[in-house]
Write a protein that holds these residues in place. Structure first.
Motif, PDB file in Angstrom:
ATOM      1  N   CYS A  75      18.487  24.918  30.857  1.00 54.11           N
ATOM      2  CA  CYS A  75      19.655  25.636  30.351  1.00 54.11           C
ATOM      3  C   CYS A  75      20.119  26.676  31.360  1.00 54.11           C
ATOM      4  O   CYS A  75      19.323  27.305  32.052  1.00 54.11           O
ATOM      5  N   PHE A 108      15.957  21.098  28.305  1.00 58.70           N
ATOM      6  CA  PHE A 108      16.633  20.220  27.350  1.00 58.70           C
ATOM      7  C   PHE A 108      16.617  18.790  27.847  1.00 58.70           C
ATOM      8  O   PHE A 108      16.563  18.538  29.054  1.00 58.70           O
ATOM      9  N   ARG A 126      21.999  24.843  23.066  1.00 59.61           N
ATOM     10  CA  ARG A 126      22.100  23.537  22.429  1.00 59.61           C
ATOM     11  C   ARG A 126      23.550  23.082  22.275  1.00 59.61           C
ATOM     12  O   ARG A 126      23.849  21.896  22.404  1.00 59.61           O
ATOM     13  N   VAL A 142      19.225  18.290  23.519  1.00 58.93           N
ATOM     14  CA  VAL A 142      18.100  18.388  22.583  1.00 58.93           C
ATOM     15  C   VAL A 142      16.948  19.080  23.299  1.00 58.93           C
ATOM     16  O   VAL A 142      16.543  18.637  24.366  1.00 58.93           O
ATOM     17  N   PRO A 143      16.450  20.174  22.747  1.00 59.19           N
ATOM     18  CA  PRO A 143      15.352  20.873  23.418  1.00 59.19           C
ATOM     19  C   PRO A 143      14.193  19.928  23.707  1.00 59.19           C
ATOM     20  O   PRO A 143      13.816  19.121  22.855  1.00 59.19           O
ATOM     21  N   GLN A 192      17.962  19.090  14.669  1.00 57.31           N
ATOM     22  CA  GLN A 192      16.950  18.347  15.410  1.00 57.31           C
ATOM     23  C   GLN A 192      15.896  17.780  14.466  1.00 57.31           C
ATOM     24  O   GLN A 192      15.374  16.688  14.681  1.00 57.31           O
ATOM     25  N   ARG A 251      24.677  15.128  23.552  1.00 61.42           N
ATOM     26  CA  ARG A 251      24.063  16.314  22.946  1.00 61.42           C
ATOM     27  C   ARG A 251      22.932  16.820  23.825  1.00 61.42           C
ATOM     28  O   ARG A 251      22.401  16.100  24.653  1.00 61.42           O
ATOM     29  N   SER A 287      15.548  25.979  20.758  1.00 62.34           N
ATOM     30  CA  SER A 287      16.756  26.349  21.497  1.00 62.34           C
ATOM     31  C   SER A 287      17.543  27.355  20.677  1.00 62.34           C
ATOM     32  O   SER A 287      17.174  27.668  19.553  1.00 62.34           O
TER      33      SER A 287
END
Lengths: 494, 945
Positions: free
Chosen positions: B243, B252, B282, B265-266, B217, B263, B277
């Motif tokens: 999540c 996310f 993730r 991504v937090p 990230q 993907r 994450s």
């Protein structure tokens, strides 16, 4: 019969140990001292006589009989009367070469501890004020007011504070820190203890480069001997691992903390958040070693000497192709020409002096035409250079300044910590660009590129390593342009 | 890096009340003291070029692009490391600065492959952006030294490391240090040779890296990039969602290209995870498309038959007809349902509504029964609310932290990272755990005290801590006087002060040195803000509820409640275990924890639901199974739970299920329980539905549908169809309407709606007129129940004790890469880190039994036996063995017993007396079970693999 022989690493390198052993074998009592600081006369033997010490030097091990019977060919007489020494103003190095470095009695007999005792009788703020009034500035090269630095640390809140001595003396051609630590370690210890009292620090570290085994050993022994005298202040030696950049103060702090030696961004200043995040005074050896004199003799006595805003004395180190290589402590204001020609006696090779690099590998090269430059922080800065740690390296007319410019970039590339981009990539590109210039590849374009690169490094780098590397490069271009072949070396007017 | 378009302010916010005003390019801006010039500029929309700065990491000052000019100051300071000061006049765009930035960028690009068009980060690369921003048009350095031939490391299953693209900004290293706290990455070498190195130049996979993804990230280029991005291309939209793994509740950005998830991504704004994450959230979402996922409903007459795929209508009609038949033949209470802590609040609410209003009984229970039911009981008793008292941010204000029966670096990794941040700032840690869990000693973190107690003696240890607090005068008298019931306190204080509760008296029992207990007690009582975090090592005991009460006692006695930095904090296991309890999943409680015997509450539900609610509590899971064996309970609707693998005493569970006539499993996969099912209803993943989860800090967060359900229906729709088919009307169009109903009937949820959640991002209940934006920290001015209640905590040894036949104590736990029964994580690349459960055994115990590391061993208890391989380690004390339970092949719960918490029936997973010996293969049970599983999973017309 008592004789004095230096145990300084340079003297030992010249054969002092063998000479001392021969004297002992001949029944002479030998006291090992630090070095007086003129290497042309090392190994130096001084014999104690009712009229004072009588020196001979250099002396070879198989010549001790002549020394003992007073017939040695290099008999000097009173060493202090040599013009090299007589013209000095030894505030910091007053005891070096005279006393047994590990004799507390010698130290006390030669004025030791007066400064510490006086400091401890005064409130911390008063000690800081004295240091400020003395005009003492950082001898590591930056020239920052020591008093202001101490005041910042004194004022910073913190449950613990530290004194750190930067003894990572890595500049080529410099040796004053080493000489002091080997020749008068208690002086540094006293200076650190005074600093501890002044800012409220209970603990100090001396960070010494690993290439100084004698200094490490001497400092450790001296700290053990002085522990009681300086208590409750406590000191410890930490040894570097060979990285030049760890002489940069924040990288040094990281190294003491056990981390990779990498430059920290400032702020925060170490005086506010330094070692382990605590307020920390980090000073060079020479700065801290100047402090006992100031406390013992008063701020005025120190400030009385000097030039402009550069007060007190500077232990100048003459090195390179110079006849009288050694340590020369003198008040600021002496000119570069006086240092090189009069004190240094010109080149060892006897050929004309062509260039002098002042301030270590990151210092500028000056031609003889600039020898009227006074030794002063501001004057050197105005001339596109720096005093640095006061290393003066002399070159004769055999020097190729284009290669010296390349060497500067190569040095930076070898020693860059890799944190900031201008230094990490720029130094390597600098070497490559100079190689092209040397090879005659589009010299005009490449010199212009080199100047742009120096601009990026000078103003973009995180610390002095990348930031000052342009000094030797640009000074070589500016003052010795003829060495750069056909290139149009003219730089942009800033 | 994050999907482009997310604003990065460059450096973290400054925490200061003092404000300074300065001008940047002539514009005035006022910011908290300590704010960097870069952030101050970004706040007024002035973006200063940067590469090494990102607002999730402390300023570093290495890239030298962000240089600025400041009036009255020499040089060009970096704006990321220079704090704003009052009256400063800053210029960010001058010719001189442009020249310097271009010079720096020229250096960067002189060592970078110019393959932008075919690069995975094309269009999503900060280097590319900044090269454009500074107007670099040529690189004059020609061929020189470079890193272009550095080999790519593809060892990690989820991301690639391509050092040839690396700009050595150290963002990955700093993210690993500052955010994750693993310190797996470093910069190796110096100067031009500097390079990022996992551990000591090891491949990522085998290094200390825990694959949290923080480095990926943080990377501004394609040096560290998700394999999926390289495969799929860059995302073009995103939805913020929550999540579906643990109770931390990370939010996310699900970054999508069309309907394909590219993907996770937090989400930086996520208040539970603050932009961080773990490897599960993730990366481990590939199970959603796993080949074993069932997408068609299936039925069968007998569990010995193969499955037959049918349409939704047939499956629902068949189920409804079976349920009606069974109720007609065996009575209204012969059927029931199980809600899942993995499903949304709305789904859970609907299942319990189906049972209470549709089935007409209270036979509903939830998997929280087997994890945190003692938390609900204990905290409700002591404080009046069945939930933790704090938000996660609170840990950053804690000074002394007790961690008991929890292993957050494995079980709650994102919280563990926050905890480690706080510990690195100087907070003290006390670990009470039989095992030397990682956080006892890990890089830059070391527990002040580790109390390695014998499993099953939590109450004795905590009562001894209380003894020290009371007898050494460490009680917070003011707090107790103002906030707690005095008589109960006095009674309790006299109880714990009894010498038989002293650390010295209990040492032989607990094996914890008395002096450690005393030191820990003093530290907790007097070490500033004291916070207690606990997990299943507290609850899953025969005295689980007593231990929760003991924890509450300690917090009250020391005044560690009612403000930030303190509190009692259960680390909830599953994503929605808090929510499933809140929603009325227990047989005795309606939503909001109101007892079914409460006439007023029942009346309200009757009015709204048009159905009478039984005033008798229904059956708990173990009782349902027992009743089934007794022939009184015949049908069960199980949504999203695998009781066969997760519940204790597997043989008893199997027997109970086998005795039923209609077991309905609604899940993503043919789980172990489905081996005994007659109807399989394929479920939807969290990516395929709308709803909400409530995490361990009572935070209600939105789950957003990012793609259509592959199975055709969201789970709440399936429950609704089933309700309709049995003749109970439900007519929701969207889960938001279910939430509106929850809010209407549940006082603590009164102010919650999807609109409010969208506006606020998340809400911590209670949310009502008194707290319209929710309640981060509870019991601020007084306890919900009034006065805090102290309860005596008499230690009663579990019946499960080591003896000659079973001389060792088995305890269980989790590992980072796998999640619970592993239904999801085993179907991802995570299994590469943990492909089997192992039995940890101390070298002394192993030596005595001739067991070598890696040997097959049989673990036998009075309930059953199983085999797995041994891991010889001193992480466990002599006399204690440990295993995880992620793999069905291990069947760890064959060994666990029917002991359970006295108050809540929460099983005693954490203590089982066992014998361990060398073995040469699976047990008979394992072989028979394996065969049954294979047979049971046959589907007509689908070839077995």
């Amino acid at each position: 019969m008592r004789a004095f022989v230096s145990r300084d690493m340079a003297s030992v390198g010249l054969g002092a140990d063998e000479v001392a052993a021969a004297l002992i074998a001949a029944g002479v009592e030998v006291v090992r001292t630090g070095s007086r600081g003129l290497f042309r006369i090392e190994p130096l033997v001084e014999i104690e006589t009712p009229d004072g010490r009588v020196g001979c030097g250099p002396v070879a091990a198989d010549e001790v009989a002549a020394v003992i019977d007073g017939t040695h060919r290099n008999r000097i007489g009173d060493v202090a009367k040599l013009p090299f020494f007589a013209s000095q103003q030894r505030f910091t190095f007053a005891r070096c070469g005279i006393v047994d470095p590990l004799s507390l009695a010698d130290y006390a007999a030669h004025g030791g501890w007066i400064g510490l005792d006086r400091a401890r009788r005064a409130p911390p703020a008063e000690v800081v004020a004295m240091v400020r009034e003395s005009g003492l500035r950082g001898r590591g090269g930056a020239g920052f007011s020591t008093g202001i630095k101490w005041q910042t640390a004194l004022d910073a809140p913190g449950d613990a504070k530290f004194i750190v001595c930067n003894a990572d003396e890595g500049d080529s051609g410099t040796f004053a820190d080493r000489m002091l630590m080997e020749g008068d370690p208690f002086c540094l210890i006293e200076g650190m203890a005074i600093a501890g009292h002044a800012v409220g620090a209970a603990r100090g570290y001396v960070y010494i480069r690993s290439e100084y085994p004698f200094a490490i050993e001497t400092m450790r022994a001296a700290i053990a001997l002085a522990a009681e005298r300086i208590a409750p202040f406590a000191l410890e030696v930490r040894v570097g691992a060979g990285a030049y950049v760890c002489g940069e103060e924040t990288a040094l702090l990281d190294s003491i903390e056990g981390k990779r030696g990498q430059v920290r961004a400032k702020p925060p200043l170490p005086a506010i958040a330094g070692l382990f995040g605590k307020p920390t005074v980090i000073n060079n050896v020479l700065t801290l070693a100047a402090v006992p004199f100031i406390l013992a003799n008063g701020a005025e006595a120190y400030a009385a000497i000097g030039f402009g805003r550069s007060r007190g004395t500077m232990p100048v180190q003459l090195a390179g192709n110079v006849r009288n290589g050694g340590l020369y402590e003198i008040g600021f204001g002496v000119t570069l020409g006086e240092l090189v020609d009069d004190v240094g006696g010109g080149t060892e090779s006897g050929r004309p002096v062509r260039a002098v690099q002042v301030g270590g590998p990151l210092g500028a090269y000056f031609p003889a035409s600039m020898f009227d430059l006074p030794f002063d922080y501001e004057a050197f800065a105005a001339a596109g250079g720096l005093i640095g740690h006061a290393g003066v390296t002399v070159f004769d007319d055999g020097v190729d300044m284009m290669r010296m410019a390349r060497f500067a970039m190569e040095f930076c590339a070898a020693e860059s910590c890799g944190k900031c981009t201008p230094c990490r990539i720029g130094s390597t590109r600098g070497v490559e660009t100079l190689d092209r210039i040397i090879a005659g590849d589009r010299p005009d374009e490449n010199v212009a590129l080199l100047r742009d690169l120096c601009d990026t490094m000078r103003h973009g780098s995180l610390c002095a390593l990348g930031g000052f590397t342009p000094f030797p490069v640009l000074s070589a271009l500016d003052h010795f342009g003829e060495d750069f072949g056909a290139a149009d070396i003219a730089g942009p007017v800033e | 890096m994050a999907w482009r378009g997310e604003i990065d302010l460059g450096t973290p916010p400054a925490v200061s009340q003092a404000m300074v005003t300065l001008t940047i390019d002539g514009r005035r801006v006022t910011v908290p003291e300590g704010t960097s010039l870069m952030r101050a500029a970004a706040l007024i929309g002035t973006s200063i070029p940067k590469l090494c700065a990102t607002d999730s990491l402390e300023a570093f000052g290495s890239c030298r692009l962000c240089l600025v000019e400041i009036d009255g100051r020499a040089g060009y300071p970096a704006s990321c490391t220079t704090p704003a000061a009052q009256g400063m006049a800053v210029r960010t765009q001058t010719d001189r600065l442009k020249q310097l930035r271009k010079g720096v960028m020229e250096l960067y690009i002189s060592d970078h492959p110019l393959d932008c068009l075919t690069c995975a980060a094309n269009g999503d690369c900060e280097l590319q952006d900044q090269a454009g921003a500074v107007g670099l048009r040529a690189v004059r350095y020609g061929d020189g030294a470079n890193h272009l031939d550095q080999a790519k490391d593809s060892s990690n299953p989820y991301f690639d490391f391509d050092p040839s693209k690396c700009i050595v900004c150290s963002r990955c290293v700093r993210a690993c240090d500052e955010v994750q706290g693993t310190f797996a990455l470093t910069i190796e070498g110096m100067g031009f040779a500097s390079k990022v190195s996992p551990s000591q130049s090891e491949p990522f996979f085998s290094s200390e890296c825990v694959s949290c993804g923080a480095c990926v990230q943080a990377c501004p280029t394609a040096t560290l990039i998700e394999k999926k991005v390289a495969e799929t291309g860059t995302p073009d939209r995103f939805e913020v969602t929550t999540c579906a793994y643990c109770g931390v509740g990370c939010t996310f950005r699900a970054e999508m290209r069309g309907e394909e998830l590219v993907r996770m991504v937090p989400w930086k704004e996520g208040k539970a995870n603050r932009g961080h994450s773990c490897v599960k959230g993730r990366f481990a979402w590939g199970y959603a498309n796993h080949r074993e996922r069932i997408l068609s409903p299936m039925i069968r007459a007998s569990i010995d038959d193969p499955w037959r795929e049918v349409g939704w209508d047939e499956a629902i009609a068949h189920t409804a007809s079976e349920f009606r038949r069974i109720q007609a033949e065996h009575g209204k209470r012969a059927i029931g349902g199980i809600t899942s802590s993995r499903c949304t609040n709305e789904e859970t609410f609907l299942v319990q509504k189906l049972v209470r209003a549709g089935f007409g009984n209270n036979n509903v229970d939830t998997c929280a029964r087997v994890c945190h039911s003692p938390t609900g009981y204990g905290l409700k008793t002591a404080f009046g609310t069945s939930a933790g008292t704090q938000d996660f941010d609170s840990v950053m204000a804690a000074d002394t932290i007790i961690l008991i029966g929890a292993n957050p670096t494995d079980g709650h990794p994102v919280f563990a990272s926050r905890l480690k941040q706080r510990l690195r700032q100087g907070a003290k840690l006390i670990v009470i755990d039989p095992r030397r869990i990682d956080i006892v000693r890990s890089p830059h973190v070391e527990a002040a005290h580790h109390l390695p107690l014998r499993p099953g003696t939590n109450v004795a240890v905590l009562t001894a801590v209380a003894h020290v607090i009371v007898t050494e005068g460490l009680v917070d008298e003011d707090f107790v006087r103002d906030r707690c019931d005095r008589a109960e306190f006095d009674d309790w204080a006299a109880f714990v002060a009894d010498p038989r509760h002293s650390p010295e008296a209990t040492e032989s029992l607990t094996t914890v040195p008395a002096e450690s207990v005393r030191a820990a007690a003093r530290l907790y009582a007097k070490g500033g803000n004291g916070a207690i975090y606990y997990g299943l090592g507290v609850t899953e005991h025969s005295q689980g509820s007593t231990t929760v009460l003991a924890i509450a006692n300690l917090a009250m006695a020391t005044g560690n409640l009612g403000r930030a930095g303190v509190g009692v904090n259960p680390l909830r296991g599953q994503n929605n275990v808090q929510g499933s309890c809140d929603m009325g999943s227990f047989p005795h409680e309606l939503s909001g924890y109101r007892h079914v015997s409460d006439d007023a509450a029942r009346a309200m539900f009757r009015a709204l639901w048009g159905a009478d609610i039984d005033h008798e509590p229904g059956l708990r899971i173990p009782n349902m199974l027992g009743a089934a064996i007794d022939g009184e309970f015949k049908a069960l609707y199980i949504q999203g739970e695998d009781i066969l693998q997760s519940d204790p005493d597997t043989r008893h569970v199997a027997a109970g299920l086998a005795a039923m006539e209609c077991v309905v499993v609604q899940d993503l996969f043919l789980n172990e329980t489905a081996n005994y099912a007659h109807v399989f209803l394929p479920g939807s993943t969290f990516l395929e539905k709308n709803g909400t989860f409530t995490n361990a800090e009572r935070r209600i967060q939105r789950v957003r549908k990012v793609m259509r359900p592959l199975n055709g229906l969201e789970d709440w729709e399936i429950t609704q169809k089933l309700a309709q088919a049995i003749g109970y009307a439900m007519a929701y169009d969207h889960p938001s309407q279910i939430m509106d109903e929850i809010a209407a009937v549940t006082p603590t949820f009164a102010g919650v709606s999807y609109d409010r959640l969208d506006a606020l991002g998340s809400i911590q209940w209670p949310c009502n007129d008194a707290a319209p934006e929710g309640t981060p920290v509870m019991h601020l001015d007084g306890f919900v129940r009034g006065k805090g209640k102290f309860v005596r905590t008499e230690y009663v040894a579990t019946e499960e004790r080591a003896g000659p036949r079973f001389p060792l104590l088995l305890t269980t736990g989790r590992i980072l890469s796998q999640y619970n029964v592993g239904a999801q994580t085993r179907r991802t690349e995570n299994s590469r880190w943990h492909d089997e459960d192992r039995l940890e055994i101390h070298p002394h115990d192993a030596e005595q039994r001739g067991i070598l590391d890696g040997d097959w061993v049989k673990v036998a208890s009075r309930a059953g036996d199983t085999t797995l391989r041994a891991l010889v380690t001193d992480r466990v004390a002599p006399g204690v063995v440990y295993t995880t339970f992620h793999h069905p092949a291990t069947q760890a719960n064959v060994v666990t017993t029917d002991n359970s918490d006295w108050a809540t029936n929460c099983p005693e997973y954490k203590v089982t007396a066992v014998q361990v010996g060398r073995s040469n293969g699976p047990t008979d049970w394992q072989e028979r079970y394996d065969e049954r599983s294979r047979r049971s999973r046959r589907i007509e017309g689908v070839a077995a693999e």
